[in-house]
Design a protein around this motif. Structure first.
Motif, short mmCIF file in Angstrom:
data_model
loop_
_atom_site.label_atom_id
_atom_site.label_comp_id
_atom_site.label_asym_id
_atom_site.label_seq_id
_atom_site.Cartn_x
_atom_site.Cartn_y
_atom_site.Cartn_z
N ARG A 26 0.83 -1.21 0.00
CA ARG A 26 0.00 0.00 0.00
C ARG A 26 0.87 1.26 0.00
O ARG A 26 0.56 2.25 -0.66
CB ARG A 26 -0.93 0.01 1.22
CG ARG A 26 -1.97 -1.10 1.20
CD ARG A 26 -2.98 -0.88 0.07
NE ARG A 26 -4.09 -1.79 0.15
CZ ARG A 26 -4.22 -2.91 -0.54
NH1 ARG A 26 -3.26 -3.26 -1.40
NH2 ARG A 26 -5.28 -3.67 -0.40
N GLU A 46 -3.79 3.68 5.30
CA GLU A 46 -4.06 2.24 5.37
C GLU A 46 -2.79 1.47 5.73
O GLU A 46 -2.81 0.57 6.57
CB GLU A 46 -4.62 1.75 4.04
CG GLU A 46 -4.92 0.27 4.00
CD GLU A 46 -5.35 -0.20 2.62
OE1 GLU A 46 -5.49 -1.42 2.45
OE2 GLU A 46 -5.52 0.66 1.72
N GLY A 67 -7.06 -0.08 11.57
CA GLY A 67 -6.36 -0.20 10.30
C GLY A 67 -6.86 -1.37 9.48
O GLY A 67 -6.93 -1.30 8.25
N PHE A 70 -10.21 -0.30 8.13
CA PHE A 70 -9.96 0.72 7.11
C PHE A 70 -9.48 0.07 5.82
O PHE A 70 -9.93 0.43 4.72
CB PHE A 70 -8.90 1.69 7.64
CG PHE A 70 -8.74 2.94 6.82
CD1 PHE A 70 -9.55 4.03 7.02
CD2 PHE A 70 -7.76 3.01 5.84
CE1 PHE A 70 -9.39 5.19 6.26
CE2 PHE A 70 -7.59 4.15 5.08
CZ PHE A 70 -8.41 5.24 5.29
N SER A 71 -8.59 -0.90 5.94
CA SER A 71 -8.05 -1.58 4.76
C SER A 71 -9.13 -2.32 3.99
O SER A 71 -9.20 -2.23 2.75
CB SER A 71 -6.94 -2.54 5.18
OG SER A 71 -6.44 -3.25 4.07
#
Length: 266
Positions: free
Chosen positions: A81, A164, A175, A178-179
């Protein structure tokens, strides 16, 4: 691979002395070269005083085995990412620089394209039907306002990817959520791109993103999957060495002894 030993080898052992005497005796061993305590991560006996002490329920929950493997996978996704985010932010910077020199680049393109045409004709490259030239013309004809919106969109996307990556690298639950949300939001866009043109790169990116979203959601029990957060926390506690030893104590097992030979030093 023994992930627990691998991490202990890189970052050192973690030992703890619980106040409960019976449990304390299961984690401590007297040797000819001094006192040794079991590592909460790998289970090996380590020479020297413990790193911490206190009630057993105050002991640190140290990831072991599968949890460490999952952490390695999440951090690998985080690096991916970050790399993607850096490219997106670089593209945003390029759009911003181009925006300030829009007219000059447009004139240079119009002047230089006829000079390239004879060489393109010799190579059998039809500039009028070239997808790259068409894309450049479309981009160059964009208004300054449009370029500003493109810059802001790329900047926001880059910030999302970097955020992320931070959440995944730190192994935070927010996280992970969120990812999954961000990755899933772009899957329909990637499917739409495949309907326009199928390429190996687009297929690979789509499959990687689907696999990453499913892996994180299922392995971390997000959105109530596989029992949700309660089951996730219970799994972490069950994997704790202190929990295992406490269960063995309750079952009346014999106390462990230090392994043959000299225990590991710090």
């Amino acid at each position: 691979m023994d992930w627990s030993l691998r991490v202990c080898g890189r970052h050192g052992h973690v030992t703890y002395a619980p106040d409960e005497e019976a449990l304390r005796d299961r984690l401590r061993a007297a040797t000819a070269v001094g006192e040794a305590w079991r590592c909460l991560r790998c289970g090996d006996f380590v020479l020297g005083p413990p790193h911490g002490s206190g009630p057993a329920d105050h002991a640190p929950v140290v990831p072991r085995g599968r949890a460490l493997r999952d952490a390695a996978v999440l951090r690998l996704i985080a690096v991916f990412r970050w790399v993607k985010g850096v490219f997106v932010l670089a593209a945003a910077y390029g759009v911003w620089r181009f925006r300030s020199r829009h007219d000059a680049v447009q004139r240079a393109f119009d002047q230089d394209l006829p000079l390239v045409r004879p060489l393109a004709d010799r190579l059998g490259w039809n500039l009028d039907e070239s997808g790259a030239v068409h894309t450049l013309r479309t981009f160059l004809s964009a208004r300054t306002t449009t370029l500003t919106w493109i810059f802001l969109a790329l900047l926001a996307l880059g910030a999302l990817l970097v955020t992320e990556g931070v959440g995944l690298w730190l192994l935070r639950r927010w996280g992970e959520y969120f990812s999954v949300v961000v990755t899933s939001a772009f899957i329909p866009v990637e499917i739409y791109e495949l309907t326009e043109k199928v390429t190996a790169l687009r297929v690979v990116i789509l499959l990687v993103n689907i696999a990453a979203a499913l892996y994180i959601a299922l392995s971390k029990r997000l959105f109530g999957l596989r029992g949700g957060r309660a089951a996730h926390e219970a799994e972490r506690q069950e994997a704790s060495l202190l929990e295992i030893e406490a269960a063995g104590l309750a079952a009346g097992e014999d106390l462990p002894s230090a392994p043959a030979g000299r225990p590991r030093e710090r």
